[in-house]
Design a protein around this motif. Structure first.
Motif, mmCIF file in Angstrom:
data_model
loop_
_atom_site.group_PDB
_atom_site.id
_atom_site.type_symbol
_atom_site.label_atom_id
_atom_site.label_comp_id
_atom_site.label_asym_id
_atom_site.label_seq_id
_atom_site.Cartn_x
_atom_site.Cartn_y
_atom_site.Cartn_z
ATOM 1 N N ALA A 90 0.617 -1.236 -0.017
ATOM 2 C CA ALA A 90 -0.026 -0.109 -0.110
ATOM 3 C C ALA A 90 0.835 1.118 0.000
ATOM 4 C CB ALA A 90 -0.899 0.157 1.201
ATOM 5 N N LEU A 91 1.985 1.192 0.748
ATOM 6 C CA LEU A 91 2.709 2.201 0.729
ATOM 7 C C LEU A 91 3.673 2.368 -0.293
ATOM 8 C CD1 LEU A 91 4.333 2.219 4.357
ATOM 9 C CD2 LEU A 91 2.873 3.903 3.581
ATOM 10 N N GLU A 92 4.004 1.457 -1.119
ATOM 11 C CA GLU A 92 4.565 1.668 -2.575
ATOM 12 C C GLU A 92 3.604 2.121 -3.643
ATOM 13 O OE1 GLU A 92 6.331 -2.065 -3.277
ATOM 14 O OE2 GLU A 92 7.955 -2.021 -1.443
ATOM 15 N N ALA A 93 2.397 1.730 -3.538
ATOM 16 C CA ALA A 93 1.342 2.246 -4.442
ATOM 17 C C ALA A 93 1.154 3.753 -3.978
ATOM 18 C CB ALA A 93 0.107 1.295 -4.199
ATOM 19 N N GLY A 94 1.232 3.984 -3.023
ATOM 20 C CA GLY A 94 1.034 5.555 -2.566
ATOM 21 C C GLY A 94 1.973 6.404 -3.145
ATOM 22 N N ASN A 95 3.243 5.849 -3.194
ATOM 23 C CA ASN A 95 4.367 6.601 -3.653
ATOM 24 C C ASN A 95 4.406 6.543 -4.893
ATOM 25 O OD1 ASN A 95 6.976 7.608 -3.169
ATOM 26 N ND2 ASN A 95 7.880 5.970 -3.817
ATOM 27 N N ARG A 96 3.995 5.712 -5.583
ATOM 28 C CA ARG A 96 3.690 5.612 -7.096
ATOM 29 C C ARG A 96 2.736 6.567 -7.468
ATOM 30 N NH1 ARG A 96 4.386 0.042 -6.784
ATOM 31 N NH2 ARG A 96 2.148 -0.126 -6.765
ATOM 32 N N ALA A 97 1.523 6.723 -6.595
ATOM 33 C CA ALA A 97 0.474 7.534 -7.103
ATOM 34 C C ALA A 97 0.945 9.141 -6.960
ATOM 35 C CB ALA A 97 -0.587 7.635 -6.347
ATOM 36 N N VAL A 98 1.794 9.305 -5.827
ATOM 37 C CA VAL A 98 2.440 10.745 -5.765
ATOM 38 C C VAL A 98 3.326 11.142 -6.936
ATOM 39 C CG1 VAL A 98 4.104 12.145 -4.394
ATOM 40 C CG2 VAL A 98 2.138 10.597 -3.173
ATOM 41 N N TYR A 99 4.104 10.148 -7.495
ATOM 42 C CA TYR A 99 5.030 10.432 -8.517
ATOM 43 C C TYR A 99 4.178 10.597 -9.757
ATOM 44 C CZ TYR A 99 9.523 9.872 -6.304
ATOM 45 O OH TYR A 99 10.525 10.114 -5.527
ATOM 46 N N ALA A 100 2.938 9.565 -9.968
ATOM 47 C CA ALA A 100 2.212 9.909 -11.142
ATOM 48 C C ALA A 100 1.673 11.377 -11.081
ATOM 49 C CB ALA A 100 1.367 8.731 -11.013
ATOM 50 N N ALA A 101 0.947 11.618 -10.043
ATOM 51 C CA ALA A 101 0.744 13.112 -9.974
ATOM 52 C C ALA A 101 1.201 14.119 -10.286
ATOM 53 C CB ALA A 101 -0.157 13.188 -8.651
ATOM 54 N N ALA A 102 2.530 13.967 -9.816
ATOM 55 C CA ALA A 102 3.638 15.102 -10.077
ATOM 56 C C ALA A 102 4.337 15.052 -11.456
ATOM 57 C CB ALA A 102 5.007 14.792 -9.168
ATOM 58 N N GLU A 103 3.959 13.834 -12.087
ATOM 59 C CA GLU A 103 4.299 13.839 -13.544
ATOM 60 C C GLU A 103 3.021 13.915 -14.273
ATOM 61 O OE1 GLU A 103 5.680 9.799 -14.093
ATOM 62 O OE2 GLU A 103 7.589 10.167 -13.020
ATOM 63 N N GLY A 104 2.026 14.716 -13.694
ATOM 64 C CA GLY A 104 0.895 14.934 -14.632
ATOM 65 C C GLY A 104 0.194 13.705 -15.081
ATOM 66 N N ARG A 105 0.109 12.797 -14.336
ATOM 67 C CA ARG A 105 -0.533 11.435 -15.059
ATOM 68 C C ARG A 105 -1.631 11.112 -13.919
ATOM 69 N NH1 ARG A 105 3.355 6.922 -16.509
ATOM 70 N NH2 ARG A 105 1.386 6.360 -17.401
ATOM 71 N N PRO A 106 -2.857 11.859 -13.800
ATOM 72 C CA PRO A 106 -3.668 11.563 -12.688
ATOM 73 C C PRO A 106 -4.329 10.254 -12.982
ATOM 74 C CG PRO A 106 -4.433 13.179 -14.277
ATOM 75 C CD PRO A 106 -2.894 12.954 -14.542
ATOM 76 N N ASP A 107 -4.240 9.700 -14.093
ATOM 77 C CA ASP A 107 -5.013 8.407 -14.476
ATOM 78 C C ASP A 107 -4.298 7.127 -13.536
ATOM 79 O OD1 ASP A 107 -2.612 9.017 -16.047
ATOM 80 O OD2 ASP A 107 -2.945 6.969 -16.843
ATOM 81 N N LEU A 108 -2.939 7.554 -13.005
ATOM 82 C CA LEU A 108 -2.430 6.611 -12.359
ATOM 83 C C LEU A 108 -2.480 6.809 -10.731
ATOM 84 C CD1 LEU A 108 0.913 6.075 -14.273
ATOM 85 C CD2 LEU A 108 -1.073 4.583 -14.551
ATOM 86 N N THR A 109 -3.279 7.573 -10.474
ATOM 87 C CA THR A 109 -3.278 8.160 -9.096
ATOM 88 C C THR A 109 -4.679 7.324 -8.387
ATOM 89 O OG1 THR A 109 -4.657 10.177 -9.178
ATOM 90 C CG2 THR A 109 -2.196 10.155 -9.192
ATOM 91 N N ALA A 110 -5.555 6.635 -9.215
ATOM 92 C CA ALA A 110 -6.639 5.986 -8.755
ATOM 93 C C ALA A 110 -6.665 5.366 -7.508
ATOM 94 C CB ALA A 110 -7.324 5.499 -9.961
ATOM 95 N N MET A 111 -7.458 5.027 -6.901
ATOM 96 C CA MET A 111 -7.302 4.088 -5.779
ATOM 97 C C MET A 111 -6.907 2.555 -6.124
ATOM 98 S SD MET A 111 -7.570 6.010 -3.149
ATOM 99 C CE MET A 111 -7.809 4.575 -1.881
#
Length: 114
Positions: A90-111
């Motif tokens: 879960a923490l690794e997925a959260g980390n990936r979501a933060v990086y995806a949001a920073a890269e402008g890829r909101p499609d990868l920030t979904a739950m």
């Protein structure tokens, strides 16, 4: 019935003008908000309970977005976080979501994204 009581308080601090920190206590989240009074929540014992604080990155751009993404993800998954491996994933997925949001890829920030 045995229970767990958790008290939470969030404050802006002495340096910043706004709060970027987020926290989760079970299904309850507090994101980027200061509280004037402590909030106490009570939960029955015996089930996994997530209690998490995510620091808002000390004034970095969108620090409140990063902290909110992580605590909302942990809060939503809380009931399933019944061991070290589940929490790590879960923490690794959260980390990936933060990086995806920073890269402008909101499609990868979904739950559901892992």
């Amino acid at each position: 019935m045995p229970y767990i009581a958790v008290t939470a308080l969030s404050h802006v601090g002495l340096v910043r003008e706004h709060n970027e920190d987020s926290l989760a206590v079970g299904p309850w989240t507090l994101c980027g908000t200061a509280t004037d009074n402590p909030q106490t929540l009570i939960f029955p014992r015996g089930r996994p309970l997530v209690v998490a604080v995510a620091d808002g990155l000390g004034g970095q751009p969108a620090g409140e977005v990063a902290s909110e993404l992580v605590v909302r993800r942990l809060s939503a998954l809380g009931h399933a976080l019944d061991g070290e491996e589940a929490l790590r994933e879960a923490l690794e997925a959260g980390n990936r979501a933060v990086y995806a949001a920073a890269e402008g890829r909101p499609d990868l920030t979904a739950m559901g994204t892992t």
